[in-house]
Write an enzyme that holds these catalytic residues in place. Structure first.
Site, short mmCIF file in Angstrom:
data_model
loop_
_atom_site.label_atom_id
_atom_site.label_comp_id
_atom_site.label_asym_id
_atom_site.label_seq_id
_atom_site.Cartn_x
_atom_site.Cartn_y
_atom_site.Cartn_z
N LYS A 89 3.59 0.99 -3.30
CA LYS A 89 2.94 1.71 -4.39
C LYS A 89 3.90 2.65 -5.13
O LYS A 89 3.76 2.90 -6.31
CB LYS A 89 1.76 2.50 -3.85
CG LYS A 89 0.57 1.60 -3.53
CD LYS A 89 -0.73 2.38 -3.50
CE LYS A 89 -1.92 1.44 -3.46
NZ LYS A 89 -2.06 0.78 -2.14
N GLU A 111 -6.63 7.98 -9.92
CA GLU A 111 -7.80 7.73 -9.09
C GLU A 111 -7.28 7.21 -7.76
O GLU A 111 -6.22 6.61 -7.69
CB GLU A 111 -8.70 6.68 -9.76
CG GLU A 111 -8.32 5.21 -9.49
CD GLU A 111 -6.94 4.79 -9.99
OE1 GLU A 111 -6.38 5.45 -10.89
OE2 GLU A 111 -6.40 3.81 -9.45
N SER A 377 3.56 -5.31 2.58
CA SER A 377 3.35 -4.30 1.53
C SER A 377 3.41 -2.87 2.05
O SER A 377 3.73 -1.95 1.29
CB SER A 377 2.00 -4.55 0.85
OG SER A 377 0.95 -4.60 1.81
C1 LIG Z 1 -2.89 -0.30 -1.86
C2 LIG Z 1 -2.30 -1.26 -0.94
C3 LIG Z 1 -2.47 -2.66 -1.09
C4 LIG Z 1 -3.38 -3.27 -2.13
O1 LIG Z 1 -3.01 -3.04 -3.46
P1 LIG Z 1 -2.38 -4.18 -4.37
O2 LIG Z 1 -2.41 -3.60 -5.73
O3 LIG Z 1 -3.22 -5.40 -4.22
O4 LIG Z 1 -1.00 -4.42 -3.86
C5 LIG Z 1 -1.82 -3.51 -0.22
N1 LIG Z 1 -1.04 -3.03 0.79
C6 LIG Z 1 -0.84 -1.71 0.96
C7 LIG Z 1 0.03 -1.26 2.08
C8 LIG Z 1 -1.46 -0.78 0.11
O5 LIG Z 1 -1.27 0.54 0.32
#
Ligand SMILES: *Cc1c(COP(=O)(O)O)cnc(C)c1O
Length: 395
Positions: A89, A111, A377
């Site tokens: 993020k 948000e 992610s």
């Molecule tokens: C917020 C988040 C997501 C989901 O958001 P996307 O916009 O779909 O990437 C996925 N993995 C993590 C670790 C997150 O914090």
């Protein structure tokens, strides 16, 4: 060749900017300026420098040897979990805060649902000395207290949204209302490839660093810059868009997006917006979303707060529609299994969101020579309560 919208802000029939008239000036200012600013050399220099020295990029591409053995393919993990603040993020919040600065803005609003995007936003606001207000549903404020306290420690004001069922959608509405009331000095820092044009395209460009790095890292490690598969989870779709971006034009690369099935796509307790969705408008964008026949949004459910969203970014709706991506889904159970498996085989505790991407591995028939990249992610620290609650069953 860049993957982007047409001149009206659409990906095929998806996207656009469905917003109240009072927001036109704010969106127009962004639309008129974002590409010029992002492509300027001053912006690029500062963006790249912060990604390197503040975020810690490039994030490693780790060969997962024991996982590879189990699934009979060459599996690499893109380690967004190792970024500062623990997920992908921050790539977007760094990009947007620099854009806000270039536009002369003094105040940032955002948000947040689980609080991950709120923390990433409060972090870059502290870094840049900008005023920060985060709108968060009152229900979420209560259940995500550690992130609320992090935001406060970083200097942000957290405003509980008291409308609707007091979760993410309501926080988004409050943020738009705030922006309408503060059109000149405030930038709305949206957290995924969702919302009205130009947000989906803008956020995709900031997250594209993920696939840019994967290309040269694979070249170094395998002698080829194209994998056979890229796999990522999708909530709004920003980590997946970043991981797919530079591979979209290369048809030999199979792009696999994994939605959260919750208790199962037919259970009524799910967040699988492609499997269960129909076309409609959510948060200013035409896309696939879960709604009743008369257009009421259906409350989503997933064990993972980051994937617990009733819609999906318009670019993903489009890529699925034209058959460029394959969309799979993973249940809470399958994702927990995958999280414990990665932890035991590779010594990496993934975010429960990322575990949904890993849960796709047993669902795909690989060839032994296939090169597979799974986007991790985020890291699992924030999910320890969830993992502890399920430890007996999965360890
Ligand atoms: C917020 C988040 C997501 C989901 O958001 P996307 O916009 O779909 O990437 C996925 N993995 C993590 C670790 C997150 O914090």
């Amino acid at each position: 060749m860049k993957f982007t919208t047409d001149e009206h802000g659409y990906y095929g029939k998806f996207g656009g900017a469905y917003i109240p008239e009072l927001l036109y000036p704010n969106i127009k200012e962004l639309e008129d300026n974002y590409i010029r600013i992002i492509e300027s050399s001053d912006f690029q220099k500062e963006f790249i420098s912060l990604l390197k020295d503040y975020v810690g990029r490039p994030s490693p591409l780790t060969y997962a040897s024991r996982l590879s053995e189990k699934y009979n393919a060459h599996i690499y993990l893109k380690r967004e979990d190792l970024n500062h603040t623990g997920s992908h993020k921050v790539n977007n919040t760094i990009g947007q805060i620099l854009l806000a600065k270039a536009l002369g803005k003094k105040r940032i609003i955002a948000e947040t649902g689980a609080g991950q995007h709120g923390v990433a936003t409060a972090t870059v606001c502290a870094l840049m000395g900008m005023q920060c207000t985060v709108h968060m549903g009152e229900t979420d404020v209560k259940r995500q207290m550690p992130n609320v306290l992090r935001m406060k420690m970083l200097g942000a004001t957290v405003i509980p949204a008291m409308s609707g069922n007091r979760t993410l959608k309501d926080a988004g509405n409050e943020a738009f209302r705030d922006w309408i009331n503060n059109p000149t000095d405030t930038h709305y820092l949206l957290g995924s490839v969702v919302g009205p044009h130009p947000y989906p395209d803008m956020v995709a460009r900031f997250q594209a660093i993920i696939s840019e790095e994967i290309q040269w890292q694979l070249q170094e490690k395998t002698g080829k810059n194209l994998p056979d598969y890229v796999i990522a989870c999708i909530g709004g779709g920003s980590n997946a868009m970043g991981a797919f971006y530079h591979f979209i034009e290369h048809e030999s690369v199979q792009l696999i997006a994994v939605e959260a099935a919750g208790l199962g796509i037919h259970s009524g307790e799910t967040a699988a917006s492609i499997a269960k969705g129909t076309i409609g408008v959510i948060q200013g964008s035409k896309t696939m979303l879960m709604q009743t026949n008369d257009g009421q949004i259906i409350e989503p459910y997933s064990i993972s707060a980051g994937l617990d969203y009733p819609g999906i970014g318009p670019a993903h709706a489009y890529l699925h529609d034209i058959g460029r991506t394959k969309v799979l889904d993973a249940t809470d159970h399958e994702s927990l299994q995958a999280a414990f498996e990665l932890t035991r085989l590779e010594g990496i505790i993934p975010a429960i969101e990322s575990a949904h991407a890993l849960a796709a591995l047993p669902k795909i028939q690989f060839n032994a020579t296939d090169v597979v990249v799974v986007n991790i992610s985020g890291r699992g620290d924030k999910d320890m309560d969830t993992y502890i609650a399920h430890m007996d069953k999965y360890c």
